[in-house]
Design a protein around this motif. Structure first.
Motif, PDB file in Angstrom:
ATOM      1  N   SER A  49     -12.873  26.040  21.513  1.00  0.00           N
ATOM      2  CA  SER A  49     -12.981  24.506  20.509  1.00  0.00           C
ATOM      3  C   SER A  49     -12.461  23.453  21.449  1.00  0.00           C
ATOM      4  N   ARG A  51     -10.945  20.876  20.362  1.00  0.00           N
ATOM      5  CA  ARG A  51      -9.980  20.801  19.808  1.00  0.00           C
ATOM      6  C   ARG A  51      -8.786  21.763  20.087  1.00  0.00           C
ATOM      7  N   SER A  52      -9.036  21.930  20.832  1.00  0.00           N
ATOM      8  CA  SER A  52      -7.623  22.587  20.923  1.00  0.00           C
ATOM      9  C   SER A  52      -6.911  22.524  22.229  1.00  0.00           C
ATOM     10  N   LYS A  53      -5.683  21.880  21.360  1.00  0.00           N
ATOM     11  CA  LYS A  53      -4.339  21.054  22.537  1.00  0.00           C
ATOM     12  C   LYS A  53      -4.360  22.341  23.443  1.00  0.00           C
ATOM     13  N   SER A  56      -1.809  25.077  23.193  1.00  0.00           N
ATOM     14  CA  SER A  56      -2.150  26.291  22.400  1.00  0.00           C
ATOM     15  C   SER A  56      -2.526  27.950  23.332  1.00  0.00           C
ATOM     16  N   GLU A  58      -4.879  30.129  23.426  1.00  0.00           N
ATOM     17  CA  GLU A  58      -6.835  29.784  24.318  1.00  0.00           C
ATOM     18  C   GLU A  58      -6.722  28.349  24.774  1.00  0.00           C
ATOM     19  N   TYR A  59      -6.031  27.110  25.339  1.00  0.00           N
ATOM     20  CA  TYR A  59      -6.290  26.660  26.264  1.00  0.00           C
ATOM     21  C   TYR A  59      -5.481  27.975  27.089  1.00  0.00           C
ATOM     22  N   GLY A  83     -10.691  20.446  24.914  1.00  0.00           N
ATOM     23  CA  GLY A  83      -9.756  22.008  25.071  1.00  0.00           C
ATOM     24  C   GLY A  83     -10.350  23.122  25.422  1.00  0.00           C
ATOM     25  N   VAL A  84     -10.647  24.280  25.060  1.00  0.00           N
ATOM     26  CA  VAL A  84     -11.296  25.021  25.710  1.00  0.00           C
ATOM     27  C   VAL A  84     -12.313  25.607  26.886  1.00  0.00           C
TER      28      VAL A  84
END
Length: 224
Positions: A49, A51-53, A56, A58-59, A83-84
């Motif tokens: 994404s 949109r990942s911060k 997070s 996943e980042y 994001g990612v």
């Protein structure tokens, strides 16, 4: 009976100037992309994404995975955005590997992240997607939205139909992906729409370390 004539058909089969311009743009995108990426060597494409911060999981996981890959000289390719994708390019830039971003032009402009050695912009999703896949020996797919899921199923379709040699397709984050996998088993496979073997193309892991182990093992086996 209607006899054929030597005249023109009653409708225009020609290509409009607008279509010719579109064909030219597509050709230019593919040509520039292939020329720019032809020497990047073995690569892994990271999806996830925009949109990942930064805070997070996943980042941070994408950043760690990219760093582990780049430390072994593997090029990291992403969609070039935030994001990612940004995390993957950041991790690669922290090591010796090459960091590549294939950014897409959108109505609400998606700016390329600042961690790119090679930065290409695309007008068309399908030319961009082709190049995200073309040079990769494997794929790491983090949580994301429609675009991420589209890329996942594109990969599965290409491998299933024999258009792409089977290689690691890794879903990172069991909590996020397990529901989708269960739906594939209980609905798609059970309904006979795919075979049981088709689901073996996917590997689901929880951490960047697990993903790195799979990708590096494949790299040593296939590319060394």
């Amino acid at each position: 009976m209607i006899e054929p004539t030597g005249g023109s058909p009653p409708f225009d089969l020609g290509i409009s100037d607008q279509e010719r311009e579109r064909i030219s743009r597509i050709s230019e995108e593919l040509g520039e992309g292939i020329e720019s990426l032809s020497d990047i060597g073995p690569a892994v494409s990271i999806f996830g994404s925009a949109r990942s911060k930064p805070e997070s999981w996943e980042y941070q996981s994408s950043r760690c995975l990219a760093r582990a890959l780049a430390a072994q000289g593997i090029t990291v390719v992403t969609g070039g955005g935030p994001g990612v994708m940004e995390a993957g390019n950041l991790g690669a830039s922290e090591e010796v590997g090459t960091s590549v971003g294939l950014n897409i032009e959108l109505p609400h402009e998606q700016l390329a992240n600042p961690y790119l050695d090679i930065d290409l912009d695309f007008r068309y999703f399908f030319t961009r997607k082709f190049l995200l896949i073309r040079y990769a020996i494997g794929f790491a797919i983090f949580p994301g939205g429609f675009g991420t899921v589209d890329e996942l199923f594109e990969l599965l379709t290409l491998v299933q139909t024999g258009k792409l040699k089977q290689r690691p397709i890794i879903l990172v984050g069991k909590d996020f992906w397990e529901g989708l996998h269960q739906w594939l088993v209980s609905q798609v496979e059970k309904g006979g729409f795919v075979s049981e073997d088709d689901l073996d193309y996917l590997q689901i892991v929880d951490s960047a370390d697990e993903a790195a182990d799979i990708l590096l093992s494949y790299y040593r086996q296939e590319c060394s």
